[in-house]
Design an enzyme around this catalytic site. Structure first.
Site, short mmCIF file in Angstrom:
data_model
loop_
_atom_site.label_atom_id
_atom_site.label_comp_id
_atom_site.label_asym_id
_atom_site.label_seq_id
_atom_site.Cartn_x
_atom_site.Cartn_y
_atom_site.Cartn_z
N ASP A 116 38.92 50.99 52.74
CA ASP A 116 38.93 49.58 52.32
C ASP A 116 40.43 49.29 52.36
O ASP A 116 41.44 49.73 51.60
CB ASP A 116 38.48 49.31 51.14
CG ASP A 116 38.24 47.89 50.65
OD1 ASP A 116 37.93 47.19 51.60
OD2 ASP A 116 38.48 47.41 49.49
N ASP A 144 40.60 41.87 56.02
CA ASP A 144 39.93 42.36 54.93
C ASP A 144 38.68 43.16 55.64
O ASP A 144 37.90 42.50 56.38
CB ASP A 144 39.36 41.46 54.03
CG ASP A 144 38.37 41.93 53.08
OD1 ASP A 144 38.59 43.10 52.79
OD2 ASP A 144 37.73 41.11 52.32
#
Length: 458
Positions: free
Chosen positions: A341, A142
């Site tokens: 992202d 992440d």
């Protein structure tokens, strides 16, 4: 507009998702079989080509055919998009009022990855070893998180969720050490610190979908590959977790703040990493730490950093092209950065840019019947029933200093819908989602202040 029936212009390539389009149309359209947009049911083994001079690990989609997780249960499209909305809204709120160029600073180990579902929509996972002796753990990657963690023993009944591997037991590792409450590492947690328990530093991380983890903050040996070992890696030992779905064992934070794997290994890998997220019909990609200096074949653009939210990495979009024609969008619309992202699924554009993209895409796709919107998020969907092939206009994203991403078909359509949506106001911070990143090696050269895109890497 190109007709969906292009028998004289199309040569089908056996075993490929895409057909060859000849002449000028080859620069403007992709011809694909609708079935190629669906996830594969068979694991065919990894096919990766990572950059050299870094440490590389396989990366897979958490619900893909090569996923190391036991559970193959997939979330519904509606649930995935709902969680994606939560994550995007959370990111937008964190950088709200902080996303213009004036407020931004412009600025290699490889691991194979796969997508997952918990932590909002953190879809890709890698397998690492924690402790001495090393215990295998499957963790989501992440870029929107800094603190890494795994579930640990002991864990009270109903306080931990079901996972693929045995819980990591710090008492059985000869190299584990909890940080004291007065340590520098504990103070470094800032808002993710959670006080003190038995003279040991405690942490708590809460995610956009209200899932959360809490436990002891400490260090141990992290094994990335047989030849790449990180000593005294700082991470959370989770003794209580709520709201997580699936079989992953924890999370690896790749954000830009001090607690992340990237920052902790900066002396070894030069504060650079890259990954390649595979398309649904592929088996695996990779995650690499390092290799920024020798990386070739990348289209590079300056990296944007957010002063008040150092976790995130960004780029500056400048233009969008559909079927070879650049959209007529004022430059002011793109005055904010877009966060790159790994966990957000769908790319968020300024409203004016999205409306122009949607109109151009619908015009090019008018030969196909419209379908109902998906999950109250994707409003440009089509019914491809009865079509053996479809002709889709190419979409290219241009960033500052001329870096261009010519999107793969899996980065244009999400299922049967255009894989973009609008968010916020013109000039606000946007998000470059993981769908658009598929098949590219995305390089985060944090030390060098740039982001790179290399097509066809997995």
């Amino acid at each position: 507009m190109a007709s969906p029936l292009l028998p004289l212009l199309v040569l089908l390539l056996g075993g490929c998702c895409c057909s060859t389009v000849h002449g000028a149309d080859a620069q403007r359209y992709l011809v694909v079989a609708p079935s190629s947009l669906k996830p594969s049911e068979t694991c065919s083994g990894p096919k990766v080509s990572p950059s050299k001079n870094g440490a590389t690990l396989p990366l897979t989609h958490r619900h893909g055919p090569c996923s190391p997780s036991i559970s193959k249960e997939k979330p519904s499209l509606e649930e995935t998009l709902r969680r994606d909305q939560h994550r995007a809204a959370y990111i937008h709120a964190k950088v709200s009022g902080n996303g213009t160029k004036e407020a931004l600073q412009q600025s290699a180990v490889t691991i194979t990855t796969s997508p997952g579902f918990s932590l909002g929509t953190a879809e890709y996972v890698v397998t690492v070893g924690v402790g001495t002796p090393a215990m295998s753990q499957v963790v989501s990657i992440d870029t929107g998180s800094d603190v890494s963690w795994v579930q640990c023993a002991p864990c009270p009944v109903r306080s931990c969720y079901s996972q693929k591997d045995m819980l990591f037991d710090p008492a059985k590792s000869s190299t584990y050490a909890a940080f004291s409450c007065g340590s520098t590492q504990c103070a470094q947690l800032g808002g993710e610190g959670n006080g003190c328990l038995n003279s040991q530093c405690q942490y708590m991380v809460r995610y956009a979908d209200n899932s959360n983890t809490t436990g002891t903050y400490g260090s141990d040996t992290l094994t990335l590959t047989s030849s790449d070992v990180v000593k005294s890696f700082q991470f959370g030992c989770s003794h209580r977790a709520a709201g997580f779905v699936g079989q992953m064992d924890g999370l690896m934070g790749l954000g830009g703040d001090a607690e992340s794997l990237v920052s902790q290994t900066a002396a070894t890998y030069g504060k650079a990493f890259s990954y390649c997220l595979p398309r649904p019909s592929s088996s695996a990609g990779f995650l690499t730490l390092g290799a920024a200096g020798g990386a070739a074949g990348f289209a590079r653009t300056p990296m944007a950093r957010f002063r008040n939210t150092p976790t995130f990495y960004g780029v500056f979009p400048q233009a969008i092209t559909v079927a070879g024609a650049q959209l007529d969008v004022p430059a002011s619309v793109f005055s904010g950065a877009s966060i790159v992202d790994s966990g957000t699924v769908i790319t968020r554009l300024p409203p004016t840019a999205y409306r122009a993209l949607r109109a151009a895409f619908r015009k090019e796709m008018k030969a196909y019947p419209s379908a109902a919107p998906a999950g109250n998020l994707l409003d440009t969907c089509f019914d491809f029933s009865g079509f053996s092939t479809i002709t889709v206009p190419k979409i290219a994203l241009t960033f500052s200093r001329g870096a261009v991403m010519d999107l793969d078909i899996s980065g244009i359509l999400y299922g049967s819908c255009l894989a973009f949506t609008a968010m916020g106001q013109d000039g606000d911070t946007g998000i470059l989602g993981n769908v658009q990143q598929r098949t590219f090696e995305v390089l985060y050269d944090v030390g060098g202040g740039s982001v790179g895109f290399r097509p066809g890497a997995c």
